[in-house]
Design a protein around this motif. Structure first.
Motif, PDB file in Angstrom:
ATOM      1  N   VAL A 133       1.133   4.825  -8.237  1.00 27.35           N
ATOM      2  CA  VAL A 133       2.552   5.125  -8.029  1.00 27.35           C
ATOM      3  C   VAL A 133       2.799   5.972  -6.782  1.00 27.35           C
ATOM      4  O   VAL A 133       3.952   6.198  -6.395  1.00 27.35           O
ATOM      5  CB  VAL A 133       3.151   5.868  -9.244  1.00 27.35           C
ATOM      6  N   ASP A 134       1.730   6.427  -6.119  1.00 27.95           N
ATOM      7  CA  ASP A 134       1.916   7.317  -4.975  1.00 27.95           C
ATOM      8  C   ASP A 134       0.974   6.941  -3.841  1.00 27.95           C
ATOM      9  O   ASP A 134       0.018   6.174  -4.009  1.00 27.95           O
ATOM     10  CB  ASP A 134       1.682   8.771  -5.388  1.00 27.95           C
ATOM     11  N   ASP A 135       1.261   7.466  -2.660  1.00 25.98           N
ATOM     12  CA  ASP A 135       0.420   7.214  -1.484  1.00 25.98           C
ATOM     13  C   ASP A 135       0.635   8.344  -0.488  1.00 25.98           C
ATOM     14  O   ASP A 135       1.562   9.148  -0.630  1.00 25.98           O
ATOM     15  CB  ASP A 135       0.774   5.869  -0.855  1.00 25.98           C
ATOM     16  N   ARG A 136      -0.206   8.380   0.538  1.00 27.62           N
ATOM     17  CA  ARG A 136      -0.105   9.424   1.554  1.00 27.62           C
ATOM     18  C   ARG A 136       1.110   9.186   2.441  1.00 27.62           C
ATOM     19  O   ARG A 136       1.497   8.046   2.692  1.00 27.62           O
ATOM     20  CB  ARG A 136      -1.374   9.470   2.406  1.00 27.62           C
ATOM     21  N   PRO A 137       1.718  10.248   2.963  1.00 25.80           N
ATOM     22  CA  PRO A 137       2.907  10.084   3.802  1.00 25.80           C
ATOM     23  C   PRO A 137       2.547   9.595   5.201  1.00 25.80           C
ATOM     24  O   PRO A 137       1.525   9.997   5.770  1.00 25.80           O
ATOM     25  CB  PRO A 137       3.498  11.494   3.853  1.00 25.80           C
ATOM     26  N   PHE A 138       3.381   8.710   5.757  1.00 24.76           N
ATOM     27  CA  PHE A 138       3.245   8.339   7.152  1.00 24.76           C
ATOM     28  C   PHE A 138       3.476   9.577   8.015  1.00 24.76           C
ATOM     29  O   PHE A 138       4.313  10.426   7.704  1.00 24.76           O
ATOM     30  CB  PHE A 138       4.271   7.268   7.538  1.00 24.76           C
TER      31      PHE A 138
END
Length: 270
Positions: free
Chosen positions: A49-54
């Motif tokens: 449900v989540d990922d690292r920010p650009f």
């Protein structure tokens, strides 16, 4: 009223919403609360449900895909209709960057047929959710929590208690702290005196009249409703001036209120 809560921690809501007014309102059919597990709308075996920010930075951000899939499955009215008011629905993202949640906002939400609360987590939610999917962002205060679940529970409680029939004595919700445009009620009825009108609520006392040498103010016992009204208004002004002076700017003051304030300020400066 229908309240949908979108979260990665659905079990969180088994406690806060199962007691008191929210439980009674649900049992009476005044509100229907559904909690949606965001992980059910992922499409990978890890249920991501989540990922690292650009652009780099600390923490993780909730991905847009599961949130869009979840809300599209709720069959809401188009965003344009929600924003224009032709559909009495609202999609809300809980965020520390949001508009502050107040009693006025609670009243606005209580007039809707449906609200959807998206609980942020980690560093927040992909901005495309707020920009293209949600109608507004709300924050319950000027501090940071680890997620929006507590905020969602607060909003559901505050809104539910304003629904007609949720509180046994509906007049009580018009007299509370922060409530604007409250009626002063019948001058002969002490139970409905002194609507807050945006001020903090006045002090309350109950039996016994004397406890460990501490006594209830005599004015509340003598049965003179006009004196009770004046005392309550003065105490509300005094408490607001002491604890939340910022609220005074938004309060419509009568000539009598201004005289009371001058007297309070004079006593404080002595």
């Amino acid at each position: 009223m229908k309240a949908d809560i979108v979260t990665i921690f659905p079990d969180f809501f088994r406690g806060p919403l199962d007691h008191g007014i929210t439980r009674r309102a649900a049992e009476m059919g005044l509100v229907k609360i559904e909690v949606h597990d965001l992980r059910q709308f992922t499409h990978d075996r890890h249920r991501t449900v989540d990922d690292r920010p650009f652009g780099g930075g600390e923490g993780m951000v909730l991905k847009p895909e599961p949130i869009f899939d979840c809300l599209e499955g709720l069959q809401l009215a188009p965003r344009e209709q929600r924003l224009s008011g032709t559909a009495k629905e609202s999609v809300i993202v809980l965020s520390a960057q949001g508009q502050r949640f107040t009693q006025r906002v609670a009243s606005e939400l209580a007039a809707l047929d449906r609200m959807v609360l998206v609980c942020g987590r980690y560093e927040g939610v992909d901005e495309r959710v707020s920009e293209f999917l949600a109608d507004r962002e709300l924050s319950i205060g000027d501090y940071v929590l680890s997620g929006g679940e507590l905020g969602a529970a607060v909003i559901v409680e505050a809104v539910t208690r304003l629904l007609p029939g949720a509180v046994g004595n509906e007049a009580s919700t018009r007299q509370e702290s922060f409530t604007e445009h409250a009626s002063d009620g019948d001058a002969g009825n002490a139970d409905s005196t002194c609507g807050s009108g945006g001020l903090l609520d006045y002090p309350h006392y109950t039996r016994p009249a004397e406890f460990r040498g501490m006594t209830v103010p005599e004015v509340l016992i003598n049965g003179n409703h006009q004196e009770i009204r004046r005392w309550r208004r003065e105490q509300a002004l005094k408490k607001t001036l002491r604890n939340r002076p910022d609220l005074m700017d938004g309060v419509e003051l009568s000539k009598e209120d201004r005289k009371i304030l001058e007297r309070i300020k004079s006593s404080l400066s002595v």
